[in-house]
Motif scaffolding. Structure first.
Motif, PDB file in Angstrom:
ATOM      1  N   VAL A   1       0.851  -1.184   0.000  1.00  0.00           N
ATOM      2  CA  VAL A   1       0.000   0.000   0.000  1.00  0.00           C
ATOM      3  C   VAL A   1       0.889   1.236   0.000  1.00  0.00           C
ATOM      4  CG1 VAL A   1      -1.744   1.277   1.302  1.00  0.00           C
ATOM      5  CG2 VAL A   1      -1.822  -1.224   1.241  1.00  0.00           C
ATOM      6  N   TYR A   2       0.584   2.179  -0.890  1.00  0.00           N
ATOM      7  CA  TYR A   2       1.342   3.428  -0.936  1.00  0.00           C
ATOM      8  C   TYR A   2       1.192   4.172   0.384  1.00  0.00           C
ATOM      9  CZ  TYR A   2       2.506   8.268  -1.865  1.00  0.00           C
ATOM     10  OH  TYR A   2       3.039   9.528  -1.791  1.00  0.00           O
ATOM     11  N   ASN A   3       2.320   4.684   0.874  1.00  0.00           N
ATOM     12  CA  ASN A   3       2.343   5.483   2.084  1.00  0.00           C
ATOM     13  C   ASN A   3       3.246   6.686   1.807  1.00  0.00           C
ATOM     14  OD1 ASN A   3       2.953   6.626   4.608  1.00  0.00           O
ATOM     15  ND2 ASN A   3       2.804   4.648   5.662  1.00  0.00           N
ATOM     16  N   SER A   4       2.696   7.889   1.907  1.00  0.00           N
ATOM     17  CA  SER A   4       3.458   9.097   1.572  1.00  0.00           C
ATOM     18  C   SER A   4       4.668   9.295   2.488  1.00  0.00           C
ATOM     19  CB  SER A   4       2.554  10.334   1.628  1.00  0.00           C
ATOM     20  OG  SER A   4       2.049  10.515   2.939  1.00  0.00           O
ATOM     21  N   LYS A   5       4.700   8.619   3.636  1.00  0.00           N
ATOM     22  CA  LYS A   5       5.847   8.724   4.547  1.00  0.00           C
ATOM     23  C   LYS A   5       6.995   7.826   4.103  1.00  0.00           C
ATOM     24  CE  LYS A   5       3.000   9.971   8.460  1.00  0.00           C
ATOM     25  NZ  LYS A   5       2.229   9.486   9.586  1.00  0.00           N
ATOM     26  N   HIS A   6       6.713   6.930   3.160  1.00  0.00           N
ATOM     27  CA  HIS A   6       7.731   5.979   2.705  1.00  0.00           C
ATOM     28  C   HIS A   6       7.813   5.966   1.181  1.00  0.00           C
ATOM     29  CE1 HIS A   6       7.985   4.502   6.807  1.00  0.00           C
ATOM     30  NE2 HIS A   6       6.679   4.371   6.815  1.00  0.00           N
ATOM     31  N   VAL A   7       7.925   7.156   0.572  1.00  0.00           N
ATOM     32  CA  VAL A   7       7.941   7.236  -0.897  1.00  0.00           C
ATOM     33  C   VAL A   7       9.159   6.554  -1.505  1.00  0.00           C
ATOM     34  CG1 VAL A   7       6.498   9.287  -1.121  1.00  0.00           C
ATOM     35  CG2 VAL A   7       8.972   9.549  -0.843  1.00  0.00           C
ATOM     36  N   SER A   8      10.219   6.392  -0.733  1.00  0.00           N
ATOM     37  CA  SER A   8      11.406   5.748  -1.295  1.00  0.00           C
ATOM     38  C   SER A   8      11.132   4.292  -1.680  1.00  0.00           C
ATOM     39  CB  SER A   8      12.580   5.828  -0.322  1.00  0.00           C
ATOM     40  OG  SER A   8      12.247   5.224   0.900  1.00  0.00           O
ATOM     41  N   LYS A   9      10.039   3.697  -1.157  1.00  0.00           N
ATOM     42  CA  LYS A   9       9.663   2.337  -1.554  1.00  0.00           C
ATOM     43  C   LYS A   9       9.294   2.275  -3.039  1.00  0.00           C
ATOM     44  CE  LYS A   9       8.069   0.017   2.604  1.00  0.00           C
ATOM     45  NZ  LYS A   9       6.931  -0.714   3.188  1.00  0.00           N
ATOM     46  N   LEU A  10       8.938   3.414  -3.619  1.00  0.00           N
ATOM     47  CA  LEU A  10       8.591   3.420  -5.039  1.00  0.00           C
ATOM     48  C   LEU A  10       9.790   3.041  -5.901  1.00  0.00           C
ATOM     49  CD1 LEU A  10       6.297   6.571  -5.239  1.00  0.00           C
ATOM     50  CD2 LEU A  10       5.627   4.168  -5.276  1.00  0.00           C
ATOM     51  N   ARG A  11      10.976   3.258  -5.390  1.00  0.00           N
ATOM     52  CA  ARG A  11      12.186   2.815  -6.098  1.00  0.00           C
ATOM     53  C   ARG A  11      12.171   1.291  -6.226  1.00  0.00           C
ATOM     54  NH1 ARG A  11      16.879   5.672  -6.601  1.00  0.00           N
ATOM     55  NH2 ARG A  11      16.188   7.086  -4.989  1.00  0.00           N
ATOM     56  N   ASN A  12      11.760   0.587  -5.149  1.00  0.00           N
ATOM     57  CA  ASN A  12      11.653  -0.874  -5.207  1.00  0.00           C
ATOM     58  C   ASN A  12      10.616  -1.303  -6.237  1.00  0.00           C
ATOM     59  OD1 ASN A  12      13.517  -1.013  -3.117  1.00  0.00           O
ATOM     60  ND2 ASN A  12      11.950  -1.153  -1.540  1.00  0.00           N
ATOM     61  N   PHE A  13       9.508  -0.579  -6.295  1.00  0.00           N
ATOM     62  CA  PHE A  13       8.473  -0.864  -7.295  1.00  0.00           C
ATOM     63  C   PHE A  13       9.079  -0.773  -8.694  1.00  0.00           C
ATOM     64  CE2 PHE A  13       5.202   0.684 -10.245  1.00  0.00           C
ATOM     65  CZ  PHE A  13       4.196  -0.257 -10.067  1.00  0.00           C
ATOM     66  N   ALA A  14       9.901   0.243  -8.912  1.00  0.00           N
ATOM     67  CA  ALA A  14      10.477   0.482 -10.242  1.00  0.00           C
ATOM     68  C   ALA A  14      11.537  -0.540 -10.633  1.00  0.00           C
ATOM     69  CB  ALA A  14      11.069   1.892 -10.302  1.00  0.00           C
ATOM     70  N   VAL A  15      12.302  -1.039  -9.677  1.00  0.00           N
ATOM     71  CA  VAL A  15      13.450  -1.887 -10.035  1.00  0.00           C
ATOM     72  C   VAL A  15      13.170  -3.381  -9.955  1.00  0.00           C
ATOM     73  CG1 VAL A  15      15.093  -0.118  -9.313  1.00  0.00           C
ATOM     74  CG2 VAL A  15      14.482  -1.937  -7.718  1.00  0.00           C
TER      75      VAL A  15
END
Length: 199
Positions: free
Chosen positions: A139-153
């Motif tokens: 689940v997207y959490n604005s406090k942990h946007v750096s997780k989107l890097r994991n989504f991308a890679v």
């Protein structure tokens, strides 16, 4: 299964990709250092329209004369398994075409919780059906946007569950440059994967 097959057949003729479509943000090789992986559609709009028309004829639906972008609708009555259909469609799109990036957009927190619960309770079933194909959901959490890097890679199936209110306003964290994301907007890491959106 008819609904799942209809969604999958939209992309009939698409080559099976093994997740090697890498991408950059702003052509500056920023994300290429971490090897971003995205969905790549190799068939053209003309083929997608032909596929769509073929599905519509088979189901006795009105036949479209042109595409509405790449927006498609699966309509089912309440309680007939729409959630199961779109989760299994994700697995089938991966199996048939190698698509790996998916975003499930929900209108409310209650529905978001329901989606996550369904992903949890169907995991064992889909592990059996799809031979434990690796799939991550979060689940997207604005406090942990750096997780989107994991989504991308990631080279696994990735499902991001996000509330529509998280990105509809320009002042949302996801739409603003972020030091944790090499100065880029977090939403760019989603956009560049060319995800299939399920709304």
């Amino acid at each position: 299964l008819d609904a799942i097959n209809s969604a999958v057949e939209v992309f009939k003729g698409q080559q099976l990709s093994h997740g090697n479509m890498s991408f950059t943000i702003d052509n500056k090789q920023i994300i290429s250092q971490i090897g971003g992986i995205g969905n790549q559609i190799t068939i053209n709009d003309e083929q997608i329209l032909k596929n769509t028309q073929s599905i519509q004829k088979k189901l006795n639906l009105p036949v479209s004369s042109d595409l509405d972008g790449l927006n498609f609708t699966v309509e089912m009555e309440t309680g007939t398994g729409k959630t199961y259909v779109y989760i299994r469609t994700i697995y089938e799109l991966n199996k048939n075409y190698g698509f790996k990036k998916f975003v499930i957009v929900v209108p409310s927190i209650a529905i978001k919780e329901g989606v996550v619960k369904n992903l949890e309770i169907t995991k064992e079933h889909f592990d059996r059906v799809y031979n434990k194909t690796p799939l991550n959901y979060w689940v997207y959490n604005s406090k942990h946007v750096s997780k989107l890097r994991n989504f991308a890679v990631s080279n696994n199936i990735e499902i991001l569950v996000i509330n529509i209110d998280s990105f509809t306003k320009s002042d949302n964290i996801i739409n603003n440059s972020n030091d944790k994301m090499t100065g880029k907007k977090p939403i760019e890491f989603i956009r560049e994967t060319n995800p299939i959106m399920i709304i």
